[in-house]
Motif scaffolding. Sequence first.
Motif, PDB file in Angstrom:
ATOM      1  N   VAL A   9       0.849  -1.195   0.000  1.00 47.08           N
ATOM      2  CA  VAL A   9       0.000   0.000   0.000  1.00 47.08           C
ATOM      3  C   VAL A   9       0.884   1.244   0.000  1.00 47.08           C
ATOM      4  CG1 VAL A   9      -1.796   1.280   1.214  1.00 47.08           C
ATOM      5  CG2 VAL A   9      -1.826  -1.222   1.237  1.00 47.08           C
ATOM      6  N   LEU A  10       0.637   2.124  -0.964  1.00 48.51           N
ATOM      7  CA  LEU A  10       1.283   3.434  -0.992  1.00 48.51           C
ATOM      8  C   LEU A  10       0.248   4.467  -0.562  1.00 48.51           C
ATOM      9  CD1 LEU A  10       3.603   5.365  -1.689  1.00 48.51           C
ATOM     10  CD2 LEU A  10       2.772   5.399  -4.051  1.00 48.51           C
ATOM     11  N   HIS A  11       0.432   5.029   0.620  1.00 51.24           N
ATOM     12  CA  HIS A  11      -0.487   6.030   1.134  1.00 51.24           C
ATOM     13  C   HIS A  11      -0.129   7.379   0.499  1.00 51.24           C
ATOM     14  CE1 HIS A  11      -2.169   3.246   4.054  1.00 51.24           C
ATOM     15  NE2 HIS A  11      -0.940   2.867   4.338  1.00 51.24           N
ATOM     16  N   CYS A  12      -0.951   7.835  -0.420  1.00 47.48           N
ATOM     17  CA  CYS A  12      -0.624   9.004  -1.233  1.00 47.48           C
ATOM     18  C   CYS A  12      -0.758  10.318  -0.467  1.00 47.48           C
ATOM     19  CB  CYS A  12      -1.513   9.030  -2.476  1.00 47.48           C
ATOM     20  SG  CYS A  12      -1.332   7.563  -3.527  1.00 47.48           S
ATOM     21  N   ALA A  13      -1.604  10.355   0.561  1.00 51.87           N
ATOM     22  CA  ALA A  13      -1.780  11.583   1.333  1.00 51.87           C
ATOM     23  C   ALA A  13      -0.471  11.935   2.019  1.00 51.87           C
ATOM     24  CB  ALA A  13      -2.892  11.405   2.363  1.00 51.87           C
ATOM     25  N   GLY A  14      -0.040  13.170   1.861  1.00 53.01           N
ATOM     26  CA  GLY A  14       1.179  13.634   2.517  1.00 53.01           C
ATOM     27  C   GLY A  14       2.445  13.439   1.707  1.00 53.01           C
ATOM     28  N   LEU A  15       2.360  12.774   0.526  1.00 53.30           N
ATOM     29  CA  LEU A  15       3.559  12.614  -0.301  1.00 53.30           C
ATOM     30  C   LEU A  15       3.928  13.946  -0.956  1.00 53.30           C
ATOM     31  CD1 LEU A  15       2.889   9.201  -2.110  1.00 53.30           C
ATOM     32  CD2 LEU A  15       4.454   9.641  -0.206  1.00 53.30           C
ATOM     33  N   SER A  16       5.212  14.105  -1.224  1.00 50.97           N
ATOM     34  CA  SER A  16       5.699  15.301  -1.923  1.00 50.97           C
ATOM     35  C   SER A  16       6.642  14.871  -3.033  1.00 50.97           C
ATOM     36  CB  SER A  16       6.425  16.230  -0.947  1.00 50.97           C
ATOM     37  OG  SER A  16       7.634  15.628  -0.497  1.00 50.97           O
ATOM     38  N   ASP A  17       7.058  15.819  -3.835  1.00 49.17           N
ATOM     39  CA  ASP A  17       7.973  15.509  -4.932  1.00 49.17           C
ATOM     40  C   ASP A  17       9.274  14.896  -4.425  1.00 49.17           C
ATOM     41  OD1 ASP A  17       6.057  16.595  -6.535  1.00 49.17           O
ATOM     42  OD2 ASP A  17       7.078  18.518  -6.848  1.00 49.17           O
ATOM     43  N   ALA A  18       9.654  15.242  -3.191  1.00 52.65           N
ATOM     44  CA  ALA A  18      10.903  14.727  -2.632  1.00 52.65           C
ATOM     45  C   ALA A  18      10.855  13.229  -2.360  1.00 52.65           C
ATOM     46  CB  ALA A  18      11.240  15.478  -1.335  1.00 52.65           C
ATOM     47  N   ASP A  19       9.660  12.627  -2.435  1.00 51.12           N
ATOM     48  CA  ASP A  19       9.513  11.198  -2.150  1.00 51.12           C
ATOM     49  C   ASP A  19       9.740  10.327  -3.380  1.00 51.12           C
ATOM     50  OD1 ASP A  19       8.810  11.336   0.635  1.00 51.12           O
ATOM     51  OD2 ASP A  19       6.888  12.188   0.003  1.00 51.12           O
ATOM     52  N   GLU A  20      10.124  10.927  -4.513  1.00 53.20           N
ATOM     53  CA  GLU A  20      10.349  10.141  -5.731  1.00 53.20           C
ATOM     54  C   GLU A  20      11.314   8.976  -5.517  1.00 53.20           C
ATOM     55  OE1 GLU A  20      10.466  12.102  -9.767  1.00 53.20           O
ATOM     56  OE2 GLU A  20      10.712  13.857  -8.484  1.00 53.20           O
ATOM     57  N   PRO A  21      12.502   9.189  -4.908  1.00 55.06           N
ATOM     58  CA  PRO A  21      13.424   8.052  -4.725  1.00 55.06           C
ATOM     59  C   PRO A  21      12.846   6.966  -3.833  1.00 55.06           C
ATOM     60  CG  PRO A  21      14.558  10.152  -4.421  1.00 55.06           C
ATOM     61  CD  PRO A  21      13.101  10.463  -4.466  1.00 55.06           C
ATOM     62  N   MET A  22      12.076   7.348  -2.830  1.00 54.57           N
ATOM     63  CA  MET A  22      11.472   6.364  -1.933  1.00 54.57           C
ATOM     64  C   MET A  22      10.513   5.458  -2.701  1.00 54.57           C
ATOM     65  SD  MET A  22       8.358   5.734  -0.207  1.00 54.57           S
ATOM     66  CE  MET A  22       7.533   7.311   0.038  1.00 54.57           C
ATOM     67  N   ILE A  23       9.813   6.017  -3.682  1.00 57.50           N
ATOM     68  CA  ILE A  23       8.830   5.247  -4.442  1.00 57.50           C
ATOM     69  C   ILE A  23       9.489   4.516  -5.611  1.00 57.50           C
ATOM     70  CG2 ILE A  23       6.720   5.384  -5.819  1.00 57.50           C
ATOM     71  CD1 ILE A  23       6.057   7.954  -4.228  1.00 57.50           C
ATOM     72  N   PHE A  24      10.272   5.230  -6.415  1.00 54.21           N
ATOM     73  CA  PHE A  24      10.787   4.678  -7.665  1.00 54.21           C
ATOM     74  C   PHE A  24      12.208   4.127  -7.553  1.00 54.21           C
ATOM     75  CE2 PHE A  24       7.575   7.828  -8.734  1.00 54.21           C
ATOM     76  CZ  PHE A  24       6.775   7.119  -9.601  1.00 54.21           C
ATOM     77  N   GLY A  25      12.866   4.364  -6.432  1.00 57.83           N
ATOM     78  CA  GLY A  25      14.248   3.950  -6.312  1.00 57.83           C
ATOM     79  C   GLY A  25      15.173   4.957  -6.993  1.00 57.83           C
ATOM     80  N   ARG A  26      16.465   4.748  -6.832  1.00 51.79           N
ATOM     81  CA  ARG A  26      17.440   5.673  -7.416  1.00 51.79           C
ATOM     82  C   ARG A  26      18.608   4.875  -8.004  1.00 51.79           C
ATOM     83  NH1 ARG A  26      18.921  10.987  -6.536  1.00 51.79           N
ATOM     84  NH2 ARG A  26      17.563  11.216  -4.710  1.00 51.79           N
ATOM     85  N   ILE A  27      19.077   5.335  -9.165  1.00 47.44           N
ATOM     86  CA  ILE A  27      20.271   4.757  -9.774  1.00 47.44           C
ATOM     87  C   ILE A  27      21.341   5.843  -9.823  1.00 47.44           C
ATOM     88  CG2 ILE A  27      21.279   3.861 -11.895  1.00 47.44           C
ATOM     89  CD1 ILE A  27      18.758   2.343 -12.416  1.00 47.44           C
ATOM     90  N   ASP A  28      22.472   5.563  -9.158  1.00 50.87           N
ATOM     91  CA  ASP A  28      23.579   6.510  -9.082  1.00 50.87           C
ATOM     92  C   ASP A  28      24.826   5.779  -9.560  1.00 50.87           C
ATOM     93  OD1 ASP A  28      25.270   8.553  -8.578  1.00 50.87           O
ATOM     94  OD2 ASP A  28      25.033   8.558  -6.395  1.00 50.87           O
ATOM     95  N   GLY A  29      25.149   5.978 -10.833  1.00 52.31           N
ATOM     96  CA  GLY A  29      26.246   5.219 -11.413  1.00 52.31           C
ATOM     97  C   GLY A  29      25.845   3.763 -11.538  1.00 52.31           C
ATOM     98  N   ARG A  30      26.624   2.880 -10.904  1.00 50.05           N
ATOM     99  CA  ARG A  30      26.284   1.448 -10.935  1.00 50.05           C
ATOM    100  C   ARG A  30      25.465   1.024  -9.720  1.00 50.05           C
ATOM    101  NH1 ARG A  30      31.824  -1.623 -12.906  1.00 50.05           N
ATOM    102  NH2 ARG A  30      32.001  -0.591 -14.948  1.00 50.05           N
ATOM    103  N   ARG A  31      25.227   1.947  -8.830  1.00 46.53           N
ATOM    104  CA  ARG A  31      24.512   1.616  -7.600  1.00 46.53           C
ATOM    105  C   ARG A  31      23.014   1.833  -7.769  1.00 46.53           C
ATOM    106  NH1 ARG A  31      25.334   4.512  -1.688  1.00 46.53           N
ATOM    107  NH2 ARG A  31      23.842   3.213  -0.546  1.00 46.53           N
ATOM    108  N   HIS A  32      22.238   0.817  -7.434  1.00 44.79           N
ATOM    109  CA  HIS A  32      20.777   0.910  -7.520  1.00 44.79           C
ATOM    110  C   HIS A  32      20.206   0.810  -6.106  1.00 44.79           C
ATOM    111  CE1 HIS A  32      16.693  -0.983  -8.850  1.00 44.79           C
ATOM    112  NE2 HIS A  32      16.569   0.270  -8.479  1.00 44.79           N
ATOM    113  N   THR A  33      19.611   1.889  -5.637  1.00 45.97           N
ATOM    114  CA  THR A  33      18.918   1.878  -4.339  1.00 45.97           C
ATOM    115  C   THR A  33      17.453   1.562  -4.588  1.00 45.97           C
ATOM    116  OG1 THR A  33      20.436   3.575  -3.507  1.00 45.97           O
ATOM    117  CG2 THR A  33      18.399   3.191  -2.257  1.00 45.97           C
ATOM    118  N   PRO A  34      16.985   0.394  -4.143  1.00 49.96           N
ATOM    119  CA  PRO A  34      15.593   0.003  -4.436  1.00 49.96           C
ATOM    120  C   PRO A  34      14.586   0.951  -3.798  1.00 49.96           C
ATOM    121  CG  PRO A  34      16.875  -1.868  -3.640  1.00 49.96           C
ATOM    122  CD  PRO A  34      17.682  -0.643  -3.372  1.00 49.96           C
ATOM    123  N   GLY A  35      13.450   1.084  -4.444  1.00 50.37           N
ATOM    124  CA  GLY A  35      12.336   1.848  -3.901  1.00 50.37           C
ATOM    125  C   GLY A  35      11.151   0.945  -3.600  1.00 50.37           C
TER     126      GLY A  35
END
Length: 617
Positions: free
Chosen positions: A385-411
């Motif tokens: 469950v993703l509770h959408c209330a209270g989310l902001s644009d800054a939560d993108e990495p938390m939801i979609f994960g982040r790729i920084d070079g060869r490092r993948h931080t899961p979301g």
Amino acid sequence: MNADLHHIREIEAVSQGARAARDPVVVQSWLRCLEKHRLDPATRAEAYILPDAELRQHRQRSEELIAIARSGIENLYALVAGQNYVLLLADRTGVTVEYLGDEAQKSALRRSGLYMGAEWSEARAGTCALGACIETGEPLIIHQDDHFDVTHGGLSCTAAPIYDSGGQLTAVLDISLLSSPRPRASQSLALNLVRQSVRRIEMAHLMAESRREWVLRLSGSPDFLDVDPEAAISLDGAGRVIGMTHGAARLMARAGGADWRAPDQLIGRKLSDFLNVRLDRLDDLTRQRPAAERFIETRDGHRLFAHAIEPRRALPRNTPAAVPHIPAVLRDLAGDDPAMAQVLRRAAALASRTLPLLIEGATGTGKLTLARAIHAAARNGTATVLHCAGLSDADEPMIFGRIDGRRHTPGLLDRAARGTLVLDKVEELPLRLQARLLQLASEGSYLPVGGLRPITPGLRLIATAQGDLSRAVEAGQFRRDLYHSLAGATLHLPALHDRRDLFWLLDRMLAQAFGQLVLLAPEVPARLAAYAWPGNLRELARLAETLAATLPQPRLELADLPLMTAPSPGSGKESVSLLAQILHETGGNISECARRMGVDRTTIHRRMRRMGLGKRR
């Protein structure tokens, strides 16, 4: 170090036949660890956490148990809140499939294995409460250096087995501490608490399975018979035992000279083999008589008090509620309400599909509950469950994960892969996040933050929205393209005041809150029917929980209702109970009324007497 060495030498001495000042269950477990599992007390075994994919499989297999046990676990955790206890529910293999603990201790708990996904079988972890409980089938305490492995010497663990209605050990409930007082007796209260919780979980499981059969609940005290029975047995039409709680298995085994560890010696036998009870006299043990008069004797001469609960008659096959293709997890969301019947038939048809689904309704109408039920009916991965209330644009990495070079931080989307993602209150999503989710809703893939290649997680999307989401689209607050991608199929949940199954829901919620059926004073139904229920199902559930916490016995009088349940202005004569309404619609036909409400004719007669309703002609 000296303490570790002393512990290892004590285990070695026990293996050579020396007597130990330990509980026999500890000594027996040490010997199993040495002789059966071939473990070395000098070898440290770090906590083992299963990979996510394996844990999902264990949780899927235990999904029904987790759903039934969750309330009991949460109630137990509330009793020990603030005392640093951790609660673990493990399946029969010793894998933790549900966990409640202090987030502030998360790292320490994970290192010690008091965490979701940890395996606590004896073969893996040595002597521990969960593993020993699975091996012995008995409630027990493994305290500090009772543990086989020295790495667990600081833990204090207390566990009790959970048996299914067929008498098979199906799970273990454990309550543990990272550190505790030295005396082993300090955990006696924990043992009693976990035993009580397990008994109630087994009772809830049996009652959920036995809606169509007679159930006989038993207690040594008439005062606690209707409040907190000690055992229960379910019976078929011939009076044969078809289900039992563990307390009942022990009771019947003692009375009939059988072994409770061999449930086939109990299941299928006549109830009269164990209790001096005639099947045709079960009516004498219903609540029509005072609890103190409902006493029976076991075959070995013990007196008990009994409460017989009559079966709920199955609806005829030609009624919509009995359509077999609607899974039970969906059927159980409503009684005989035409609007909900249509919603649930459509939900059942859509459950196995992969297209996105939108569920709309006012606050508290059960949107998230329906979403979870649809997922459970599909039996596909886990529900996130993703509770959408209270989310902001800054939560993108938390939801979609982040790729920084060869490092993948899961979301969150990585963790939800191959399951169901529920977007709760999707109308609250910021526009930027709406844009990022559009690709997932329309194409089934998404880009991590900083990523160049899309990821396809194999997700099924279910969105819930308060009210009509199309209005947010017209107001420019929600993307039109995302709306059309999510609303491939839409379900609209009716408000509670528009439903015809208010009293079916009320009976169910009160029974869950009290642990038994609740008697209503004659004036109560009309008062409840007159209320507008602005909080819908959530408000009804909170009322049931409040009443269970404040009433001394399972009887509801008009004076017990809070002021919020006063009749709304102008309700007039239309605000009558559901039973009175159906009696009016059927011209007082008791059989038709019973058919519509899914109960026996005798139940209708009892409710009419209870509510002061005369039979209409």
